[in-house]
Design a protein around this motif. Sequence first.
Motif, mmCIF file in Angstrom:
data_model
loop_
_atom_site.group_PDB
_atom_site.id
_atom_site.type_symbol
_atom_site.label_atom_id
_atom_site.label_comp_id
_atom_site.label_asym_id
_atom_site.label_seq_id
_atom_site.Cartn_x
_atom_site.Cartn_y
_atom_site.Cartn_z
ATOM 1 N N GLN A 218 49.178 -22.637 -31.377
ATOM 2 C CA GLN A 218 50.098 -23.651 -30.862
ATOM 3 C C GLN A 218 51.433 -23.554 -31.589
ATOM 4 O O GLN A 218 51.478 -23.413 -32.815
ATOM 5 C CB GLN A 218 49.491 -25.047 -31.068
ATOM 6 C CG GLN A 218 50.278 -26.169 -30.449
ATOM 7 C CD GLN A 218 50.227 -26.161 -28.921
ATOM 8 O OE1 GLN A 218 49.260 -25.662 -28.336
ATOM 9 N NE2 GLN A 218 51.271 -26.671 -28.284
ATOM 10 N N GLY B 170 55.528 -27.772 -34.090
ATOM 11 C CA GLY B 170 56.385 -28.828 -33.570
ATOM 12 C C GLY B 170 56.086 -29.241 -32.156
ATOM 13 O O GLY B 170 56.802 -30.080 -31.592
ATOM 14 N N THR B 171 55.054 -28.688 -31.548
ATOM 15 C CA THR B 171 54.669 -29.062 -30.189
ATOM 16 C C THR B 171 53.248 -29.614 -30.191
ATOM 17 O O THR B 171 52.491 -29.463 -31.156
ATOM 18 C CB THR B 171 54.748 -27.873 -29.230
ATOM 19 O OG1 THR B 171 53.772 -26.883 -29.623
ATOM 20 C CG2 THR B 171 56.138 -27.246 -29.258
ATOM 21 N N VAL B 172 52.880 -30.244 -29.073
ATOM 22 C CA VAL B 172 51.552 -30.867 -28.938
ATOM 23 C C VAL B 172 50.744 -30.074 -27.927
ATOM 24 O O VAL B 172 51.221 -29.766 -26.828
ATOM 25 C CB VAL B 172 51.670 -32.343 -28.498
ATOM 26 C CG1 VAL B 172 50.290 -32.974 -28.375
ATOM 27 C CG2 VAL B 172 52.533 -33.136 -29.471
ATOM 28 N N SER B 173 49.514 -29.752 -28.290
ATOM 29 C CA SER B 173 48.655 -28.965 -27.409
ATOM 30 C C SER B 173 48.173 -29.789 -26.227
ATOM 31 O O SER B 173 48.254 -31.025 -26.216
ATOM 32 C CB SER B 173 47.430 -28.477 -28.190
ATOM 33 O OG SER B 173 46.551 -29.571 -28.438
ATOM 34 N N THR C 125 45.974 -35.816 -39.384
ATOM 35 C CA THR C 125 46.963 -34.852 -38.890
ATOM 36 C C THR C 125 46.634 -33.453 -39.416
ATOM 37 O O THR C 125 46.068 -33.316 -40.498
ATOM 38 C CB THR C 125 48.369 -35.252 -39.357
ATOM 39 O OG1 THR C 125 48.352 -35.380 -40.781
ATOM 40 C CG2 THR C 125 48.805 -36.559 -38.734
ATOM 41 N N PRO C 126 46.931 -32.424 -38.621
ATOM 42 C CA PRO C 126 47.750 -32.412 -37.406
ATOM 43 C C PRO C 126 46.961 -32.637 -36.118
ATOM 44 O O PRO C 126 47.420 -32.232 -35.043
ATOM 45 C CB PRO C 126 48.358 -31.015 -37.435
ATOM 46 C CG PRO C 126 47.274 -30.173 -38.026
ATOM 47 C CD PRO C 126 46.626 -31.046 -39.064
ATOM 48 N N TYR C 127 45.799 -33.249 -36.217
ATOM 49 C CA TYR C 127 44.991 -33.501 -35.028
ATOM 50 C C TYR C 127 45.127 -34.965 -34.626
ATOM 51 O O TYR C 127 45.324 -35.849 -35.467
ATOM 52 C CB TYR C 127 43.525 -33.149 -35.287
ATOM 53 C CG TYR C 127 43.325 -31.686 -35.586
ATOM 54 C CD1 TYR C 127 43.295 -30.755 -34.569
ATOM 55 C CD2 TYR C 127 43.216 -31.238 -36.898
ATOM 56 C CE1 TYR C 127 43.133 -29.395 -34.838
ATOM 57 C CE2 TYR C 127 43.065 -29.891 -37.181
ATOM 58 C CZ TYR C 127 43.025 -28.978 -36.148
ATOM 59 O OH TYR C 127 42.883 -27.645 -36.421
ATOM 60 N N THR D 149 43.866 -33.602 -29.607
ATOM 61 C CA THR D 149 45.065 -32.772 -29.502
ATOM 62 C C THR D 149 45.392 -32.160 -30.858
ATOM 63 O O THR D 149 44.940 -32.632 -31.904
ATOM 64 C CB THR D 149 46.270 -33.592 -29.009
ATOM 65 O OG1 THR D 149 46.475 -34.700 -29.895
ATOM 66 C CG2 THR D 149 46.041 -34.096 -27.595
ATOM 67 N N SER E 261 48.709 -30.791 -33.150
ATOM 68 C CA SER E 261 50.167 -30.818 -33.293
ATOM 69 C C SER E 261 50.559 -30.202 -34.630
ATOM 70 O O SER E 261 50.848 -30.926 -35.598
ATOM 71 C CB SER E 261 50.684 -32.257 -33.221
ATOM 72 O OG SER E 261 50.215 -32.914 -32.061
ATOM 73 N N THR F 164 52.419 -28.767 -37.766
ATOM 74 C CA THR F 164 53.736 -28.956 -38.373
ATOM 75 C C THR F 164 54.131 -27.780 -39.251
ATOM 76 O O THR F 164 55.244 -27.751 -39.783
ATOM 77 C CB THR F 164 53.741 -30.244 -39.216
ATOM 78 O OG1 THR F 164 52.716 -30.159 -40.213
ATOM 79 C CG2 THR F 164 53.493 -31.465 -38.347
ATOM 80 N N GLY G 6 48.949 -22.994 -36.290
ATOM 81 C CA GLY G 6 50.333 -23.191 -35.897
ATOM 82 C C GLY G 6 51.090 -21.881 -35.978
ATOM 83 O O GLY G 6 50.893 -21.091 -36.906
#
Length: 571
Positions: free
Chosen positions: A380, A383-386, A410-412, A433, A435, A437, A465
């Motif tokens: 992924q 900086g974006t969300v799956s 985070t990042p989940y 999701t 996300s 970082t 990431g």
Amino acid sequence: MIRLFKVCTLPLTSFCVLTLSLPASAQLETRSTTSLAHTVCGIATGDFDKDGKQDAALALESNEIQVALGNGDGTFQKPASYPAGDGVNWVATGVLTSSGNVDIVVANQLSNFVSLFLGNGDGTFQRAHSLATPDKPSFVAIDDFNGDGIPDILVIAVKHIVVLLGNGDGTFRTVNTDLTYTVGSAGVGDFNGDGNFDLAVNGDLEGTNALVVLLGNGDGTFRQGANYQFLAPIGLPAVADFRGNGELDLAVPGILAGSVLVLLGNGDGTFGLPESYYVSTFVAGVVVGDFSGDGKPDVVAVDGAPSGVSLLLGNGDGTLQVPTFYPAARDACYAAAADFNGDDLLDVAIADNDATSFITLLNTGVASFSPTKPIAFPDQLVGTVSAPQMVTLTNTGTDALSISSIGTSTPYGVSSTCGKSVAPGASCGINITFSPTSQGTTVGAISIIDGASPKPQLIELSGAGTVVTLSPSSVNFGAQRKRSTSQPHEVQLTNTGTTALNITKMTLHGLDPYDFSDTSNCPSSLSAGASCTITVTFTPLILGPRSSILYVTDGGGGSPQTVSLSGTGTK
């Protein structure tokens, strides 16, 4: 590869079945994978450091054992290695001295001895002691075979049943029962009710696959009992009272038949005709225990093809229900059952012969999850969300299942439709999701506190990431004449990060790498925000579907990045 006489059952197998206080349902979910140094040849469990948590002992083909201490949540610490003798092929655990420490015994099939590792009680073991056997051993077990209250070591060595009678101090005296046929392994129990342990052994009797009953004399020796012949090879019998009538029965893996065979005991050392339960194309072994908490023994079959385990719940009358399959590992081959996370639910650990690891499958009780494997997100962009991945939770019990909390870190991210409770037979969805970082792989877990277990239910998560994009992610060249080259297709590689991207190499792998080729204008260091182009072509060498994968190794996280390539060779 066919593994005759090397399938496994519970460590310290005797007439008892593991029974814990459980809800009347069971599901097995992959919880953790522990990497090992080499291929596994056996697995057994025990509390080696006396902390109340189950640990694991693994016999490896590299002539060593590895001991992995449990963390009490279904995961294990990095294994410690201990050299053993040549041809390690079976492992058993038990208390052999008055110290109360759990010890380990290993069969060495390329030497005429077994290796004894005396436990120090802190999770470490002394150097191996070699105990002589009259021939090459294929199986070991620990139990009290002469009724003096001191555990002994049972060894099967080709045509010999050897019992190393324990003195309680780590020394032994040997008694031997000679046979006229070859045997491989044994299920242990009192089959005729005389108070002595008997054996149900699998072997080669006059050129046929056979199950032979050897009746114990109470002094560590055995006499011939009934025998039962089979058309195909069978594995190590597991012993249980499937009818609750005090008479021991057998569950036997029909290895090549892909089935579990149940032979009901008559209480006099003989057994009835087998009832067959088809499981898969290859059954490597079985373990028995009360996985559903209804007081009735169940069977877990280790499936080699496809790889995983199948749970067959017992009806309490000697019959088994239709199996439920749980995929796990690449080549599941050995198993043991224990409560690995201290929730009073019986779990399973299986050895993966292909991936040189062992895998813990935790019993989630009436909280049934789908899928049962850990959730792995595709790479992924930082900086974006799956896109969300969903896990379905089903209450298989007869009462409402309370849900106290569902959370992650985070990042989940997590959301659900479960509310505070789930009605009997009802399902709800857990959406997850990713996300990232930062670049690189991040592992995590969804923690669910519910009424199915006193411990949190965990869904393992992983994702990477990355700052690298490859567009498109797949190329289909369509039909192309044999040995002619297609028009080139371009794949754009972009560094979305804020620093230069190091690109190490680009390689083609997969089924047909020589049918494809690649060139690029990508530098070894690609500036932040910059793009470069990879050009791929297709030259089918033979007719029919062809495929390959382009791997890009870089420093952007989630490496290697991949592009799927396909096409069809035509005349």
